[in-house]
Each structure stands twice: as C-alpha cells, then as structure tokens.
Write a protein that holds these residues in place. Structure first.
Motif, PDB file in Angstrom:
ATOM      1  N   GLN A  63      -9.113  -3.846  -3.502  1.00  0.00           N
ATOM      2  CA  GLN A  63      -8.324  -4.617  -2.594  1.00  0.00           C
ATOM      3  C   GLN A  63      -9.348  -5.147  -1.686  1.00  0.00           C
TER       4      GLN A  63
ATOM      5  N   GLY B 161     -11.339  -6.763   1.250  1.00  0.00           N
ATOM      6  CA  GLY B 161     -11.613  -6.331   2.453  1.00  0.00           C
ATOM      7  C   GLY B 161     -11.498  -4.857   3.169  1.00  0.00           C
ATOM      8  N   THR B 162     -11.079  -4.010   1.980  1.00  0.00           N
ATOM      9  CA  THR B 162     -10.942  -2.472   2.214  1.00  0.00           C
ATOM     10  C   THR B 162     -12.210  -1.698   2.224  1.00  0.00           C
ATOM     11  N   THR B 163     -12.026  -0.550   2.346  1.00  0.00           N
ATOM     12  CA  THR B 163     -13.131   0.340   2.211  1.00  0.00           C
ATOM     13  C   THR B 163     -13.475   0.564   1.016  1.00  0.00           C
TER      14      THR B 163
ATOM     15  N   TYR C 177      -7.182   7.280   8.939  1.00  0.00           N
ATOM     16  CA  TYR C 177      -6.556   6.294   9.254  1.00  0.00           C
ATOM     17  C   TYR C 177      -6.067   6.482  10.541  1.00  0.00           C
TER      18      TYR C 177
ATOM     19  N   ALA D 203      -1.838   0.162   8.911  1.00  0.00           N
ATOM     20  CA  ALA D 203      -1.755  -0.324   7.478  1.00  0.00           C
ATOM     21  C   ALA D 203      -2.872   0.742   6.688  1.00  0.00           C
ATOM     22  N   GLY D 204      -2.530   1.917   6.730  1.00  0.00           N
ATOM     23  CA  GLY D 204      -3.640   2.758   6.247  1.00  0.00           C
ATOM     24  C   GLY D 204      -4.886   2.483   6.589  1.00  0.00           C
ATOM     25  N   MET D 205      -5.200   1.962   7.714  1.00  0.00           N
ATOM     26  CA  MET D 205      -6.551   1.341   8.110  1.00  0.00           C
ATOM     27  C   MET D 205      -7.447   2.501   8.192  1.00  0.00           C
ATOM     28  N   THR D 206      -8.717   2.437   7.577  1.00  0.00           N
ATOM     29  CA  THR D 206      -9.557   3.436   7.948  1.00  0.00           C
ATOM     30  C   THR D 206     -10.239   3.104   9.368  1.00  0.00           C
TER      31      THR D 206
ATOM     32  N   ASP E 184      -7.845   3.966  -2.129  1.00  0.00           N
ATOM     33  CA  ASP E 184      -7.598   4.994  -1.411  1.00  0.00           C
ATOM     34  C   ASP E 184      -6.472   6.192  -2.104  1.00  0.00           C
TER      35      ASP E 184
ATOM     36  N   ARG F 160     -15.168  -2.101  12.217  1.00  0.00           N
ATOM     37  CA  ARG F 160     -13.872  -2.690  12.820  1.00  0.00           C
ATOM     38  C   ARG F 160     -13.830  -2.288  14.124  1.00  0.00           C
TER      39      ARG F 160
ATOM     40  N   PHE G 129      -4.108  -8.030   4.186  1.00  0.00           N
ATOM     41  CA  PHE G 129      -4.710  -6.894   4.912  1.00  0.00           C
ATOM     42  C   PHE G 129      -5.985  -7.514   5.622  1.00  0.00           C
TER      43      PHE G 129
ATOM     44  N   GLU H 130     -11.864   9.755   4.889  1.00  0.00           N
ATOM     45  CA  GLU H 130     -11.758   8.673   5.692  1.00  0.00           C
ATOM     46  C   GLU H 130     -10.578   9.088   6.785  1.00  0.00           C
TER      47      GLU H 130
ATOM     48  N   PHE I 108       0.916  -1.189  -0.008  1.00  0.00           N
ATOM     49  CA  PHE I 108      -0.107   0.064   0.012  1.00  0.00           C
ATOM     50  C   PHE I 108       0.877   1.115   0.043  1.00  0.00           C
TER      51      PHE I 108
END
Ligand code: GLN
Length: 499
Positions: free
Chosen positions: A145, A147-149, A221, A98-101, A194, A106, A81, A219, A43
C-alpha cells in the motif's frame, strides 16, 4: 440597449460569484466543538466502509469515544493514506487516525498521541507458496500500500528496507484490498502489509491465501495531530487514558479483534448457479444493493445540480461573449468569458475537481465541490452551445427586428432566442448525458457515487466482474433512456417548427 448586457447579466454573474464565496466561507467557519479527523477507510478492521458507505472500524469508534468523552464531536474525513499528513499540515484536518505507525520521519511533520496499538508487518502469500521468510522475496514481485511502512520495508534502498535485490518489482496500490486482488490475480508473489489487515484479508480468502510473519520489530500506531494544535493533542491523550480506564478500549479490542465472524460463501460446480451465488453474495448478503442505490442517487444529484448551474453560468458567459458581436470588437466582458472558457476547456476536469475539493473547499463537503466543479466546467461548454445556437440564426433576422423598431434586446428576446432555442436544446441534452458519465470520477474526492459504489463492493467482496459489469449496465441504461427521451423531445420541437 446597453443595459440588457451590462447590467442584468453582470449582476447575475456577480451574484453567483458572491453566493459561491459566501458558501465557501460558510463552510470554512469552524465549530470549536468539532474535531476533524482524517482517515483512509481501506484498512480493515481499523477503518473500512460499512454497507452504507460510511467509514467505520476500530479506529473510528476509538476516536469517537475519545472525543465524546472529552465533550467534542468528531467529523471523519476519508482520504488517501498518503494525503493524511499533508492535509494535517495544511489545516484541512485537525488530526488523523489510520492505523498510522509512529516513525521518525513522520514526527518531523506531525505530533503523535500516545500509542494505542502494537502491530508488525505480515506477508500475504498464495496458499501454495513455498516462501517462508521475507528474505526470499528478493527478486520477486511484491504489492504494497503506497506510502505505508510496508512500502518502506519492501522498497530496496530505503533505510528500513528488508529487500536488497534491486530487480525486485514493487507494485504500489492506494488500497490494501487492491494489493490483495493483485495477488489473487497472480500479478504479484506477495503482499507486505500490517498484521491485522493481513489477517482480515486472509480470513475472507481462506481457500486461496495465507499469511506469515516478517518477524520484524513491532510498530506503534498513534493518532497524528497538527504541530500547531497542541490543545487537540492534549484532548486526545487525556481522552485516550479515559477510554482505557472506563473499559471502552477493551470492549473495542474484543469487538474488532476477538474471534471474527467469517462470511461463509456458497459455491457450486455449475457455472450458472455459481454466478447466482456470487450475485447473491455481492449484492444481497453484503448489502451491495444499498451502496448501488445510494451511489446512483448521488450521481444523479450531482449531474442534475451541475447541469442547472452549468446552464445558468453558461448563459451568462454566452451573453458576455456576445457583447463582442454587438459592439463589433472585443469587450472586457467578452475577454473575461473567453479566458474562462479557454482555461476550463484547456485543463482536465479531474484536475479542476481536485483543486476545487482540496484547495477551495479544504477537503470539505465533496458533493458540493463536485457540483460546483462540474457546473463550472459544463458552463464553458454550454456557453459555446448557446453562442453557436444564437449565431446560427440568420443575420437578416436581427436586421429585420431592428428595422421593425425593436431594440437589440427586444430583437434578441422576441425574434432571435425563440429560434435559437431549437438549435440549443438538443445540444444541451447531449451535454447532460456527457456530464452524467463524466461525474464517475468524483470518487477521487471521496464522494460515494455509482462508480465508487462498485469500488466499495470490490473491496468488501474481492469480486470484480459482477460489480463492474453491473455499474456499466446501469450507466448504459440511464444514458439510453435519456437519449430516447431527448430524441422524442427534439422531434416535437422540429414538428412545431414546421407549422
Ligand atoms: N501502519 C502502516 C503505516 O503507518 C499502514 C497504515 C495504513 O495503511 N493505514 O504506514
């Protein structure tokens, strides 16, 4: 007579089991000053592999700075991810960056730190695409990707979805680069991802791709932490404030999001010259050769160690099974060995590898998990090779030995085994060759072997042909050379047989 089988072999077997257990508990021992942080190094510029195959990027440097500021070391664990949250919950890792929103969903499973970055979703398109708005993606083919937003936005029927037409094709990839490659190859019409990675991906493909904004809400992170580890959450939040105050955060923003250094690639109309340019770009200016060399080293290390472990364990198993021949009925040892061989041969090695790495080794030391898996797997096959080799020796030889007054063990050692070796060795060599090729799946557990090296190179360069063909050639050459060496060895064994 009995002793040869029951004692020494059983002791050796137990020793191996004890060693493995000790090894595993050893690696599970926690160092209080180390925080294990998971990421998905696919990412950019938040996390990606550097030319030596180590995770790097904005997130990695940020979390390192945060933890160091608070007097902690960081251990980065690279994984898919979509496995990050599950891994936090099972305790495999303490946290993830991990650039996770931050999303409500979650938040049910993990706690989030204060936010450290704002982003939005972008759409990557072919440069000549007429699409100007996310609504126009209805009924088209979209890559995301998994499982991502971006996945949620693209998938019709989800709460956050921007796409209503259920005929829209959604292709889910484990990596953003694979989604982009699919777009470049014409397999989809757009990629939703993203904003920062979208810019990064397009900057390496300015001649073929462009991006547009989805104009959706921003969003945030943040760093995800286990719900049971509030002390770690506090450390991270406090560290984040400190790195923002002392300027480290701003310096990282400048370093990763300032005017980027776009790699300029040479191209030519001549096919051969172009091939050379691509070769040069892939292996030299992008440092691909280093990845290949270290990947090759890892592949050989895993194969050699696994084959040694396989031979030792295989021998033990073979002799456990042979107690059956000696006693003319099934024994406890032979039953255990048969069960082991049955289970190992009845399940895919990749599943065994995932169980070993994720459950037994708890996402730690992938190389050792791979060696143990392939060693234990190979042992089942080696055991059968050894047993068949021994059984192939004429039965009269055993009777001959016994009538000379040898014990069972002595007959085995002095008469049967020396003959059996000639049946066994060639098959063992073959097993080694098979093993080398089989290890190409270790990339699944984040081990950087030869195959994974080609994967990194593809992610970095968007070139598929040259890296894949090169890797195939390397495997082929290794196998060919080993086959030749082993064949020569076998000929020598045969010659000595004739004397
Ligand atoms: N921000 C996105 C999400 O949290 C994508 C993150 C990523 O792919 N690493 O789902």
């Amino acid at each position: 007579m009995k002793k040869l089988f029951s004692k020494s072999k059983v002791i050796a077997f137990c020793l191996l089991v004890v060693l493995m257990v000790v090894g595993l508990t050893g690696c599970k021992t926690k160092n209080d000053k180390v925080i294990r942080v998971g990421t998905n190094a696919e990412f950019p510029p938040f996390e990606y592999m550097d030319e030596n195959g180590k995770p790097t990027g904005f997130d990695i440097e940020l979390i390192t700075a945060i933890c160091n500021e608070m007097g902690y070391e960081v251990e980065i664990v690279n994984m898919e991810f979509k496995s990050l949250i599950a891994s936090i919950q099972t305790g495999g890792i303490d946290a993830s960056i991990a650039g996770m929103t931050v999303t409500e969903e979650r938040k049910q499973s993990v706690n989030f730190s204060e936010s450290y970055f704002n982003a939005t979703q972008y759409i990557i398109l072919p440069i000549d695409s007429s699409i100007t708005d996310i609504a126009q993606l209805n009924g088209k083919r979209i890559a995301v990707q998994e499982g991502t937003t971006g996945d949620l936005i693209a998938t019709p029927g989800t709460e956050d979805s921007m796409i209503t037409d259920t005929s829209t094709v959604i292709k889910r990839f484990k990596k953003g680069t694979d989604a982009v490659l699919e777009l470049k190859n014409g397999g989809v019409d757009a990629v939703i991802i993203d904003s920062s990675p979208a810019k990064k991906f397009v900057s390496s493909n300015t001649k073929t791709l462009k991006y547009i904004d989805t104009n959706m809400d921003a969003e945030e992170y943040a760093i995800a932490v286990s719900k049971d580890k509030n002390e770690i959450l506090d450390i991270i939040n406090e560290g984040l404030i400190k790195v923002k105050e002392n300027g480290t955060y701003d310096a990282l923003i400048e370093q990763y999001f300032g005017e980027g250094d776009v790699v300029i690639r040479k191209t030519s109309d001549n096919w051969f010259i172009n091939l050379w340019y691509t070769f040069e770009f892939v292996f030299i200016s992008n440092g691909g050769y280093k990845l290949i060399l270290s990947g090759l080293g890892t592949t050989l290390l895993i194969s050699v160690c696994a084959v040694l472990l396989g031979v030792v364990l295989g021998m033990v198993l073979a002799f456990m099974k042979l107690t059956e021949e000696k006693k003319h009925k099934k024994t406890l040892l032979s039953r255990i060995a048969s069960l082991y061989i049955d289970i190992i041969r009845g399940t895919p090695v990749i599943v065994q590898l995932l169980i070993m790495y994720m459950i037994v080794f708890q996402n730690r030391i992938g190389v050792v998990a791979a060696i143990v898996t392939f060693g234990m797997n190979s042992a089942a096959y080696v055991a059968e090779i050894i047993r068949a080799g021994i059984m192939a020796v004429d039965h009269g030889q055993m009777e001959g030995g016994r009538s000379l007054g040898f014990t069972y063990g002595q007959t085995m050692r002095f008469i049967i085994l020396p003959q059996a070796i000639k049946n066994i060795l060639p098959a063992l060599c073959n097993e080694f060759i098979v093993l080398i090729k089989e290890t190409s799946v270790v990339g699944y557990v984040a081990v950087q072997d030869l195959t994974k090296a080609s994967d990194f190179i593809i992610s970095r360069t968007y070139e598929t042909f040259i890296p894949l063909i090169t890797i195939a050639l390397i495997y082929y050459v290794i196998v060919k050379v080993l086959s030749k060496v082993f064949a020569a060895f076998e000929r020598r064994l045969r010659k000595s047989d004739k004397r």
